[in-house]
Design a protein around this motif. Structure first.
Motif, PDB file in Angstrom:
ATOM      1  N   TYR A   1       9.956   1.501  -3.022  1.00  0.00           N
ATOM      2  CA  TYR A   1       9.224   0.794  -1.969  1.00  0.00           C
ATOM      3  C   TYR A   1       8.103  -0.076  -2.544  1.00  0.00           C
ATOM      4  O   TYR A   1       7.861  -1.186  -2.098  1.00  0.00           O
ATOM      5  N   VAL A   2       7.418   0.464  -3.552  1.00  0.00           N
ATOM      6  CA  VAL A   2       6.225  -0.195  -4.105  1.00  0.00           C
ATOM      7  C   VAL A   2       6.575  -1.263  -5.138  1.00  0.00           C
ATOM      8  O   VAL A   2       5.803  -2.208  -5.350  1.00  0.00           O
TER       9      VAL A   2
ATOM     10  N   PHE B   1      -0.320   2.000  -0.677  1.00  0.00           N
ATOM     11  CA  PHE B   1      -1.109   2.716   0.329  1.00  0.00           C
ATOM     12  C   PHE B   1      -0.356   2.850   1.649  1.00  0.00           C
ATOM     13  O   PHE B   1      -0.489   3.859   2.339  1.00  0.00           O
ATOM     14  N   GLN B   2       0.444   1.854   1.992  1.00  0.00           N
ATOM     15  CA  GLN B   2       1.228   1.936   3.220  1.00  0.00           C
ATOM     16  C   GLN B   2       2.265   3.051   3.129  1.00  0.00           C
ATOM     17  O   GLN B   2       2.471   3.816   4.075  1.00  0.00           O
ATOM     18  N   PHE B   3       2.905   3.172   1.975  1.00  0.00           N
ATOM     19  CA  PHE B   3       3.903   4.231   1.779  1.00  0.00           C
ATOM     20  C   PHE B   3       3.236   5.603   1.887  1.00  0.00           C
ATOM     21  O   PHE B   3       3.771   6.511   2.537  1.00  0.00           O
TER      22      PHE B   3
ATOM     23  N   SER C   1      -8.102   1.836   6.427  1.00  0.00           N
ATOM     24  CA  SER C   1      -6.707   1.406   6.537  1.00  0.00           C
ATOM     25  C   SER C   1      -6.086   1.234   5.148  1.00  0.00           C
ATOM     26  O   SER C   1      -6.806   1.086   4.144  1.00  0.00           O
ATOM     27  N   ALA C   2      -4.761   1.242   5.117  1.00  0.00           N
ATOM     28  CA  ALA C   2      -4.041   1.021   3.854  1.00  0.00           C
ATOM     29  C   ALA C   2      -4.402  -0.343   3.276  1.00  0.00           C
ATOM     30  O   ALA C   2      -4.601  -0.489   2.067  1.00  0.00           O
ATOM     31  N   LYS C   3      -4.509  -1.351   4.130  1.00  0.00           N
ATOM     32  CA  LYS C   3      -4.833  -2.710   3.685  1.00  0.00           C
ATOM     33  C   LYS C   3      -6.251  -2.751   3.085  1.00  0.00           C
ATOM     34  O   LYS C   3      -6.482  -3.399   2.071  1.00  0.00           O
ATOM     35  N   TYR C   4      -7.185  -2.069   3.712  1.00  0.00           N
ATOM     36  CA  TYR C   4      -8.566  -2.004   3.234  1.00  0.00           C
ATOM     37  C   TYR C   4      -8.615  -1.364   1.836  1.00  0.00           C
ATOM     38  O   TYR C   4      -9.278  -1.869   0.925  1.00  0.00           O
TER      39      TYR C   4
END
Length: 197
Positions: free
Chosen positions: A73-74, A96-98, A174-177
């Motif tokens: 995924y990454v 981080f999203q995974f 958040s994952a994005k942060y």
């Protein structure tokens, strides 16, 4: 042609993996028995042994499956993900999203009653990833200001430490942060991010 797995087998394995995580969270891996797993998953012992040799085999396959999924995924889609000047690395965003999407697994494995070998295995994957990226981006690693292996260990432990912090604090950012700030730390460094200069 890819071999398809019988849906009943997938379902049984999923139940056992869920049971494993639930029991690790409750009492730690060492205290778990096959009987505990079969009761938690609501299956019989014979069914368990059709799929796994013992609880260690179940643990290994559960970890292997998750880490393989994470690496897939990454994985970078192109070299541009490293060389383009962006606020946040798409690779870190996917990382981080995974972890966010599989938070229960990572919180259990890296938690107080988790499996110490899991962090070691995850660290090895990060180190391998960093080694490959440095080889791609820096054709002459011997000219770096620090030995390549020192840089790899520094970045890998920093990555793992930040992931651990995030999970221990219930992913309050958040994952994005998190990806944005890990990108800044990795590319610009501590002095720039902390505004020491």
């Amino acid at each position: 042609m890819k071999k398809t797995i019988d849906p009943r087998i997938k379902k049984t394995r999923r139940y056992l993996k869920e049971a494993l995580l639930s029991l690790i969270k409750q009492k730690g891996f060492d205290a778990i028995t096959v009987r505990d797993l079969t009761q938690e998953a609501d299956i019989n012992r014979a069914t368990f042994y059709q799929h796994y040799q013992d609880k260690f085999d179940l643990l290994d396959q559960t970890i292997d499956d998750m880490l393989l999924s994470m690496a897939t995924y990454v994985a970078p889609k192109s070299m541009g993900e490293f060389t383009e000047n962006k606020d946040s690395s798409p690779v870190f965003e996917r990382l981080f999203q995974f972890i966010y999407e599989n938070a229960f697994f990572f919180q259990v494995m890296m938690g107080e009653k988790g499996v110490p070998s899991f962090q070691h295995r995850m660290l090895k994957i990060i180190q391998q990833f960093m080694n490959e990226r440095i080889d791609q981006l820096h054709p002459h690693p011997e000219k770096m200001n620090v030995p390549k292996e020192v840089l790899i260990h520094y970045i890998s432990f920093a990555n793992l430490g930040l992931i651990t912090y995030w999970l221990e604090n219930d992913m309050k950012y958040s994952a994005k942060y998190m990806a944005k700030h890990l990108s800044e730390l990795s590319v610009r460094g501590l002095l720039y991010v902390a505004k020491f200069e």
